[in-house]
Design a protein around this motif. Structure first.
Motif, PDB file in Angstrom:
ATOM      1  N   HIS A  36       0.856  -1.183   0.000  1.00  0.00           N
ATOM      2  CA  HIS A  36       0.000   0.000   0.000  1.00  0.00           C
ATOM      3  C   HIS A  36       0.897   1.240   0.000  1.00  0.00           C
ATOM      4  O   HIS A  36       1.685   1.437   0.932  1.00  0.00           O
ATOM      5  N   HIS A  56      -1.694  -1.303  -4.008  1.00  0.00           N
ATOM      6  CA  HIS A  56      -2.826  -0.386  -3.930  1.00  0.00           C
ATOM      7  C   HIS A  56      -2.277   1.024  -3.740  1.00  0.00           C
ATOM      8  O   HIS A  56      -1.554   1.279  -2.772  1.00  0.00           O
ATOM      9  N   TRP A  58      -2.961   4.732  -2.820  1.00  0.00           N
ATOM     10  CA  TRP A  58      -3.917   5.552  -2.083  1.00  0.00           C
ATOM     11  C   TRP A  58      -3.559   7.028  -2.237  1.00  0.00           C
ATOM     12  O   TRP A  58      -2.391   7.388  -2.240  1.00  0.00           O
ATOM     13  N   ILE A 104      -6.977  -1.216   6.540  1.00  0.00           N
ATOM     14  CA  ILE A 104      -6.382  -2.319   5.795  1.00  0.00           C
ATOM     15  C   ILE A 104      -6.534  -3.614   6.586  1.00  0.00           C
ATOM     16  O   ILE A 104      -6.226  -3.668   7.780  1.00  0.00           O
TER      17      ILE A 104
END
Length: 290
Positions: A36, A56, A58, A104
């Protein structure tokens, strides 16, 4: 522990460093590990190429309540309920590490800076003893001359409702690669809210000087009194601020401890990409021969 999440705040200037880190995450962590990365809105495009099943991307502001407003043209946010001090970029990078524990789904979080890389297979289980994750704690690592670290200890204790710290030396919890337990992070959030009477995020972001690593370490040691297993060799670190040539970088890699799963040459050193690549390659050779 099985499910691991890797957490990295970053920004566009470090995108190439992140690329090497992410490559190492794919190589040295399990298939169910997701990386992430948290970036400013303006830097989203620079990280779009990494988006996929194991990464991912963000936008950092996604973690903030609506009361936080981003100032145009700056990496600054203000809480309109209490606009001063503004939330600066370096504090925001710390905030996302703490806030991510509530968003998460993971059994463990590996907090890694963009300028670090993994050099050996890495799992939470390898750094877990009797169900407890290892803590990075360097005993007596904070001396009186380290004024900012001393302030960080004081602020952490204020946020956690603890007495002022004793005189230095104090333990140092600051590092470039470490494991956090999400349940402990969430308990820390609740403690800050209870002590300050404010949302933990607002209380944390209102600090002019604060360290997420010292906050977590003090919480584990002084509030939970958890007596966790200690590991200070997880990452081979250099905070040197001068650029290294290939020979210097390779010499550093030659000293890779047998227990280390990561290596970090500070981005602030402005070490050239070819020297950094040589160090990573040398680490691979050291690992293979060990």
């Amino acid at each position: 522990m099985s499910k691991l999440a890797v957490i990295t705040p970053s920004y566009a200037l470090d995108a190439e460093l992140f690329a090497e880190l992410h490559r190492s995450v794919l190589e040295f962590t399990s298939e169910d590990t997701i990386h992430h990365v948290f970036v400013p809105p303006s830097d989203r495009a620079a990280f779009a190429r990494f988006e996929g099943p194991r990464c991912h991307v963000w936008i950092r502001s996604e973690l903030l309540p609506r009361r936080y407003l981003r100032l145009p043209g700056a990496d600054l946010y203000v809480n309109y309920r209490r606009p001063w001090p503004p939330l600066r970029g370096w504090v925001m990078q710390q905030t996302v590490k703490i806030a991510s524990a509530g968003l998460i789904d993971a059994d463990a979080m590996l907090i890694v800076d963009s300028d670090a890389v993994l050099v050996r297979p890495t799992s939470a289980a390898s750094f877990t003893v009797d169900g407890r994750l290892c803590l990075y704690r360097l005993e007596n690592g904070v001396t009186a001359e380290m004024e900012r670290h001393v302030i960080w200890h004081r602020v952490a204790r204020e946020l956690l409702g603890l007495p002022s710290p004793p005189p230095p030396p104090l333990p140092d919890y600051v590092t470039a690669l470490t494991f956090w337990d999400p349940e402990i992070v969430r308990a820390m959030q609740r403690r800050i809210t209870q002590v300050t009477g404010r949302d933990w995020l607002d209380a944390f972001n209102s600090q002019l000087h604060v360290s997420e690593f010292i906050l977590y370490g003090v919480f584990v040691d002084e509030v939970l009194k958890a007596d966790p297993p200690i590991n200070t060799t997880i990452c081979h670190l250099s905070y040197n601020h001068e650029p290294w040539d290939v020979a210097q970088a390779v010499a550093f890699a030659d000293r890779l401890p047998q227990e280390a799963v990561g290596m970090m040459i500070s981005a602030k050193s402005h070490t050239p990409a070819e020297a950094r690549a040589a160090a990573i390659a040398r680490c691979a050779q050291v690992v293979e021969s060990s």
